[in-house]
Motif scaffolding. Sequence first.
Motif, PDB file in Angstrom:
ATOM      1  N   GLY A 114       0.845  -1.184   0.000  1.00 53.49           N
ATOM      2  CA  GLY A 114       0.000   0.000   0.000  1.00 53.49           C
ATOM      3  C   GLY A 114       0.881   1.235   0.000  1.00 53.49           C
ATOM      4  N   GLU A 115       0.478   2.273  -0.729  1.00 54.09           N
ATOM      5  CA  GLU A 115       1.283   3.481  -0.830  1.00 54.09           C
ATOM      6  C   GLU A 115       0.379   4.713  -0.724  1.00 54.09           C
ATOM      7  N   PHE A 116       0.952   5.804  -0.195  1.00 55.21           N
ATOM      8  CA  PHE A 116       0.242   7.076  -0.169  1.00 55.21           C
ATOM      9  C   PHE A 116       1.255   8.190   0.085  1.00 55.21           C
ATOM     10  N   SER A 117       0.848   9.397  -0.221  1.00 54.03           N
ATOM     11  CA  SER A 117       1.671  10.576   0.048  1.00 54.03           C
ATOM     12  C   SER A 117       0.973  11.431   1.092  1.00 54.03           C
ATOM     13  N   PHE A 118       1.773  12.016   1.981  1.00 52.89           N
ATOM     14  CA  PHE A 118       1.216  12.874   3.024  1.00 52.89           C
ATOM     15  C   PHE A 118       2.239  13.944   3.381  1.00 52.89           C
ATOM     16  N   ALA A 119       1.795  15.184   3.356  1.00 54.84           N
ATOM     17  CA  ALA A 119       2.649  16.329   3.719  1.00 54.84           C
ATOM     18  C   ALA A 119       3.942  16.354   2.908  1.00 54.84           C
ATOM     19  N   GLY A 120       3.844  16.026   1.627  1.00 58.08           N
ATOM     20  CA  GLY A 120       5.006  16.102   0.755  1.00 58.08           C
ATOM     21  C   GLY A 120       5.917  14.894   0.787  1.00 58.08           C
ATOM     22  N   GLU A 121       5.601  13.849   1.551  1.00 60.01           N
ATOM     23  CA  GLU A 121       6.427  12.643   1.632  1.00 60.01           C
ATOM     24  C   GLU A 121       5.636  11.430   1.172  1.00 60.01           C
ATOM     25  N   LYS A 122       6.354  10.432   0.631  1.00 57.47           N
ATOM     26  CA  LYS A 122       5.724   9.186   0.202  1.00 57.47           C
ATOM     27  C   LYS A 122       5.968   8.102   1.252  1.00 57.47           C
ATOM     28  N   PHE A 123       4.935   7.318   1.511  1.00 55.14           N
ATOM     29  CA  PHE A 123       5.013   6.242   2.497  1.00 55.14           C
ATOM     30  C   PHE A 123       4.468   4.960   1.880  1.00 55.14           C
ATOM     31  N   SER A 124       4.977   3.823   2.362  1.00 62.07           N
ATOM     32  CA  SER A 124       4.483   2.525   1.901  1.00 62.07           C
ATOM     33  C   SER A 124       4.452   1.554   3.070  1.00 62.07           C
ATOM     34  N   PHE A 125       3.661   0.484   2.924  1.00 61.17           N
ATOM     35  CA  PHE A 125       3.565  -0.530   3.967  1.00 61.17           C
ATOM     36  C   PHE A 125       3.236  -1.864   3.331  1.00 61.17           C
ATOM     37  N   SER A 126       3.576  -2.942   4.042  1.00 63.96           N
ATOM     38  CA  SER A 126       3.301  -4.295   3.573  1.00 63.96           C
ATOM     39  C   SER A 126       1.854  -4.656   3.903  1.00 63.96           C
ATOM     40  N   VAL A 127       1.056  -4.966   2.887  1.00 64.45           N
ATOM     41  CA  VAL A 127      -0.348  -5.319   3.106  1.00 64.45           C
ATOM     42  C   VAL A 127      -0.489  -6.618   3.906  1.00 64.45           C
ATOM     43  N   PRO A 128       0.237  -7.709   3.568  1.00 63.59           N
ATOM     44  CA  PRO A 128       0.112  -8.932   4.379  1.00 63.59           C
ATOM     45  C   PRO A 128       0.465  -8.700   5.851  1.00 63.59           C
ATOM     46  N   GLN A 129       1.466  -7.868   6.103  1.00 67.46           N
ATOM     47  CA  GLN A 129       1.862  -7.588   7.479  1.00 67.46           C
ATOM     48  C   GLN A 129       0.736  -6.888   8.251  1.00 67.46           C
ATOM     49  N   ILE A 130       0.105  -5.903   7.611  1.00 72.03           N
ATOM     50  CA  ILE A 130      -0.989  -5.183   8.250  1.00 72.03           C
ATOM     51  C   ILE A 130      -2.184  -6.108   8.469  1.00 72.03           C
ATOM     52  N   VAL A 131      -2.488  -6.949   7.486  1.00 72.56           N
ATOM     53  CA  VAL A 131      -3.639  -7.856   7.594  1.00 72.56           C
ATOM     54  C   VAL A 131      -3.445  -8.844   8.749  1.00 72.56           C
ATOM     55  N   LEU A 132      -2.245  -9.430   8.861  1.00 70.75           N
ATOM     56  CA  LEU A 132      -1.983 -10.377   9.950  1.00 70.75           C
ATOM     57  C   LEU A 132      -2.048  -9.687  11.308  1.00 70.75           C
ATOM     58  N   LEU A 133      -1.469  -8.495  11.395  1.00 72.57           N
ATOM     59  CA  LEU A 133      -1.534  -7.741  12.644  1.00 72.57           C
ATOM     60  C   LEU A 133      -2.989  -7.427  13.004  1.00 72.57           C
ATOM     61  N   ALA A 134      -3.751  -6.975  12.008  1.00 72.54           N
ATOM     62  CA  ALA A 134      -5.146  -6.615  12.246  1.00 72.54           C
ATOM     63  C   ALA A 134      -5.973  -7.836  12.655  1.00 72.54           C
ATOM     64  N   PHE A 135      -5.641  -9.003  12.119  1.00 73.08           N
ATOM     65  CA  PHE A 135      -6.348 -10.229  12.502  1.00 73.08           C
ATOM     66  C   PHE A 135      -6.157 -10.514  13.989  1.00 73.08           C
ATOM     67  N   ALA A 136      -4.896 -10.419  14.454  1.00 68.43           N
ATOM     68  CA  ALA A 136      -4.615 -10.645  15.870  1.00 68.43           C
ATOM     69  C   ALA A 136      -5.308  -9.601  16.740  1.00 68.43           C
ATOM     70  N   VAL A 137      -5.264  -8.349  16.298  1.00 71.52           N
ATOM     71  CA  VAL A 137      -5.903  -7.264  17.043  1.00 71.52           C
ATOM     72  C   VAL A 137      -7.415  -7.455  17.061  1.00 71.52           C
ATOM     73  N   GLY A 138      -7.981  -7.968  15.963  1.00 71.31           N
ATOM     74  CA  GLY A 138      -9.410  -8.209  15.899  1.00 71.31           C
ATOM     75  C   GLY A 138      -9.865  -9.221  16.942  1.00 71.31           C
ATOM     76  N   ILE A 139      -9.056 -10.242  17.180  1.00 75.70           N
ATOM     77  CA  ILE A 139      -9.395 -11.229  18.208  1.00 75.70           C
ATOM     78  C   ILE A 139      -9.442 -10.567  19.579  1.00 75.70           C
ATOM     79  N   VAL A 140      -8.416  -9.754  19.876  1.00 79.18           N
ATOM     80  CA  VAL A 140      -8.380  -9.040  21.149  1.00 79.18           C
ATOM     81  C   VAL A 140      -9.582  -8.098  21.264  1.00 79.18           C
ATOM     82  N   GLY A 141      -9.873  -7.380  20.175  1.00 74.50           N
ATOM     83  CA  GLY A 141     -10.986  -6.450  20.184  1.00 74.50           C
ATOM     84  C   GLY A 141     -12.320  -7.148  20.349  1.00 74.50           C
ATOM     85  N   GLY A 142     -12.459  -8.320  19.744  1.00 72.87           N
ATOM     86  CA  GLY A 142     -13.696  -9.076  19.886  1.00 72.87           C
ATOM     87  C   GLY A 142     -13.910  -9.568  21.299  1.00 72.87           C
ATOM     88  N   ILE A 143     -12.822  -9.923  21.975  1.00 75.71           N
ATOM     89  CA  ILE A 143     -12.923 -10.411  23.348  1.00 75.71           C
ATOM     90  C   ILE A 143     -13.302  -9.291  24.305  1.00 75.71           C
TER      91      ILE A 143
END
Length: 296
Positions: free
Chosen positions: A162-191
């Motif tokens: 995933g990529e985006f620009s903010f305040a004149g800078e470009k940023f990127s992140f790994s989609v699989p990494q975010i999805v796996l993290l969010a899955f774990a967080v979702g379990i905690v949030g559901g509990i």
Amino acid sequence: MLADLLYVTFPASGVRTWIFLPPLTAFAVSFLASMGGLSGAFLLLPFQMSVLHYTAPSVSGTNQLFNVIAIPSGVWRYARERRMTWPLTAAVVVGTLPGVLIGAWARLEYLPDPRSFKLFAGLVLLGIGGKLLADLLTSKTVPQPRQADFVVTESRLSLRTGEFSFAGEKFSFSVPQIVLLAFAVGIVGGIYGIGGGAIITPFIVTFLHLPVHAVAGASLLGTFITSVAGVFIYQLLARFYPGMSVAPDWQLGILFGIGGFCGMYCGARCQKHLPVKAVKALLCFFLFAAACNYLL
């Protein structure tokens, strides 16, 4: 008497309190928490359990009902100011939704009194807060971008990046990494009914080095969508656990939500006026406060 009218009992949960206490508490918490991309639900949960003595499993669904009502005002404000990072939002939602399904089921089946898991959650928050604090103390002060530059542009999303620009800078992140993290967080949030923003936002800011001003809106929207699912699940599961208080207390949740709705909007509007270090300091405060609540 006036006192009798203001001091009420909520039949669904048995909570007795002043009718103005839930919305005032939610406003204060949401105003500060929303600046860091948090709904404040992770602090309202200990408040409900310790102050209001609401300890039934339905407190999780009630807490998520607060998110459903409170968050849209903050998301709308971030979207209006073009500070929504849509690729990040999509990755968070894809990972969190299945996690919250598992978490809600685990809360009722295995963790009606989840003390040991609170210890784990407290240690996780403490570790992330420590890393964020270390970065905050060692990072150099950078000039605050002009408010006109506080917009997200050039958003792109693929299965890998995933990529985006903010305040004149470009940023990127790994989609699989975010999805796996969010899955774990979702379990905690559901509990616990906390939405998960208290964990995922600091992690993204601290370890993936994405700008906190651009992450906040995405985190809130992800929390909102998963909370909608959480409320539905707890309401549905109440049919299968007739001897347990499972369904959200709608009256109490709506009162919390009204205060949160106002606080969330004000916090989202004020966030861009705060320097990055100030927003990160707020995140640190909330992380350590939540960690201490869970550990103690």
